[in-house]
Enzyme design. Sequence first.
Site, PDB file in Angstrom:
ATOM      1  N   HIS A 207      29.859  27.799  37.179  1.00 28.52           N
ATOM      2  CA  HIS A 207      31.223  28.337  37.219  1.00 28.52           C
ATOM      3  C   HIS A 207      31.891  28.124  38.576  1.00 28.52           C
ATOM      4  CE1 HIS A 207      30.540  30.180  33.320  1.00 28.52           C
ATOM      5  NE2 HIS A 207      29.448  30.728  33.797  1.00 28.52           N
TER       6      HIS A 207
ATOM      7  N   ARG B 182      46.191  33.288  47.270  1.00 20.89           N
ATOM      8  CA  ARG B 182      45.824  32.676  48.545  1.00 20.89           C
ATOM      9  C   ARG B 182      45.913  31.158  48.406  1.00 20.89           C
ATOM     10  NH1 ARG B 182      40.999  30.617  46.882  1.00 20.89           N
ATOM     11  NH2 ARG B 182      39.705  31.900  45.519  1.00 20.89           N
TER      12      ARG B 182
ATOM     13  N   LYS C 278      41.731  41.519  36.397  1.00 19.09           N
ATOM     14  CA  LYS C 278      42.079  40.623  35.291  1.00 19.09           C
ATOM     15  C   LYS C 278      42.875  41.340  34.204  1.00 19.09           C
ATOM     16  CE  LYS C 278      38.436  37.118  35.657  1.00 19.09           C
ATOM     17  NZ  LYS C 278      37.922  37.459  36.978  1.00 19.09           N
TER      18      LYS C 278
ATOM     19  N   GLU D  20      37.712  38.192  25.146  1.00 22.22           N
ATOM     20  CA  GLU D  20      38.616  37.109  24.748  1.00 22.22           C
ATOM     21  C   GLU D  20      37.903  36.117  23.838  1.00 22.22           C
ATOM     22  OE1 GLU D  20      41.537  36.744  28.650  1.00 22.22           O
ATOM     23  OE2 GLU D  20      39.844  35.360  28.438  1.00 22.22           O
TER      24      GLU D  20
END
Length: 672
Positions: free
Chosen positions: A235, A292, A116, A200
């Site tokens: 999630h 993908r 990330k 974040e």
Amino acid sequence: MFEKILIANRGEIACRVIRSAKKLGIATVAVYSDADANAQHVLQADEAVYIGESPAAQSYLQIDRIIQAALATGAQAIHPGYGFLSENDQFALACKNNNIVFIGPPVEAILAMGLKATSKALMQKAGVPLTPGYHGDNQDADFLKQQADQIGYPVLIKASAGGGGKGMRLVESAAEFLPALASCKSEAKSSFANDDVLVERYVVNPRHIEVQVFADQHGNCVHLFERDCSVQRRHQKVLEEAPAPGMSTEKLAQMRQAAIDAALAVNYVGAGTVEFIVEQDGTAYFMEMNTRLQVEHPVTEMITGQDLVDWQLRVAAGEKLPKQQDELQIHGHALEARVYAEIPEQGFLPAIGKINYLHYPVQNDSVRVDSGIVEGDEITTFYDPMIAKLIVWAPNRDSALMQMHRALGEFHVEGLGNNIAFLDRIVRSDSFKDARLDTNLIQREHAALFEFDSQVDDKLIVASALIEFLLKMQHNKTQHASIWNSTALWRINVNAQHQISLLQDEQQHQVQFSPSSNATDTNFIAQYQGKRFEISGQLQGNNKILLKMGQQRWQLSFSRGLESLTVFSNSQTHRFDLPKQQYLQDDQAGNDAGLKAPMPGVITQVLVEANSAVKKDDVLLTLEAMKIEYSIRAPHDGMVKANFFQVGDQVKSGDELLEFVAHAEATVGAQA
């Protein structure tokens, strides 16, 4: 174009790739573990290679074995599907080193987007908007806390190598930050062998929207619009739709262009998905790129009319993109529901076991089912418990919602828990209908989704009892007997009655049936809890019953097991236990030489070999008819001289199933 490809995956995505490959005339090779020896992807492929034991770590994650399978079968390319090794740079590199085409992006693109923090640094350089936060290399705890203080709480700590909700912590205040950071790093180290994190600003009530991108080896790159994947539990996505509703044209254009910029920044090739966290006003921030094909790709296919697996195969073979941006348009609206073997009311606990009955909705241009599961398959602990993906299309969103509600009502699973009713409640919830979408939707609609009245109404109880009653009548007809003359018969004021008992959640329901005044085999008077119902019903050959109660007419679907009856109504599954019954032995005819099939059916078990001694009431074989399994029992002590049928054979009513001699005859024969 390739002549043969290997699919390094299983289940519905492997079946999906096989389907597109066959259309192009490409031969396919499946790989399988012990648990998947008889799986649909194995049966549908042209060839199949065993690669190991059931745990994925010993089979589907074994790079060397998969490469060897490709080399041994002459496969020129490998399609990784999604999950497993699909985003594994070492697997892509192993393909390259063995002159096998990896049907996916270059190794460098996988590496660039794999972490990330690294990917966000690249995106920042390319001008792709990022969520305000710290994405650097400094992992000192005090430094990270200073960054969080500057960003302002709440903040989100994310494992740089994370995914699927692991390695993620929401921090509401400065006092919580350091303990949350330690916990997050510990989980990240354990799960990903990498404890680097980024920090974040936490976007309140965010939407999760992703853009489908495609690039070829000739420098062309397009987007195929976006999908809203906001409805999630733990999630993980539950419902997806395309296009994203309620977004302005300007905001959509910015997000789509940002996705293309992200793909070009890493010289991307093939199918990819750029995911964004989106504010309620439509402001989008880059989250990550999945290198993908996505599970939810069918909704994009439905609104564009394009086969994305076909595109993957063509691009990997060196062809240009089948269409340019100005040739792609949105047609209508599509929804995808992920049907899982799980129990939503118990924290979405996976349901493990055999699927005794499975009925998919009728498929057409508006309804599609992607699955690698058929009736009789088992959901195991080794893999994801998805049963199927249900995808619907309609000219607009409101019509698509109606289409999904109807299709879920026609999707029937019996034998283990599932989320079909839960999905239907989401589709009919106020938030979803009104497109008030964010990742907190399930929590916001908790009362409608979990605190509903599960009480079965009286009409459904009576209708369910009628199904069992008609099945009994049908059986008795094959025995040339009337149910009104059976041992369960009694008479009150001269009127014949027959009682059906159903047990549900330890509550027993008893329904009495008697012939109506216009007595036929389908019209009855039912009495239940002091209420009187005039009801009629006709069994259909496809596990359905047509019902009439008063002026109301409707249709129900059902599945009948050996000791239970399951009724499907409005996406709900109602299972009733039945009193144990002795089924079908042919001693009534006084002929022990052969036992005959009581009705047309399929032999499901042959339990006794020829020339075997048996005791009275031993089960000799079983056959299934109308989803009911009947046991054929020995009428006396004796011997089975010969079996005339094997498992899977179709039999007609009256067919002799085996040769049987009673004990005395068997003894005489032995002495002779």
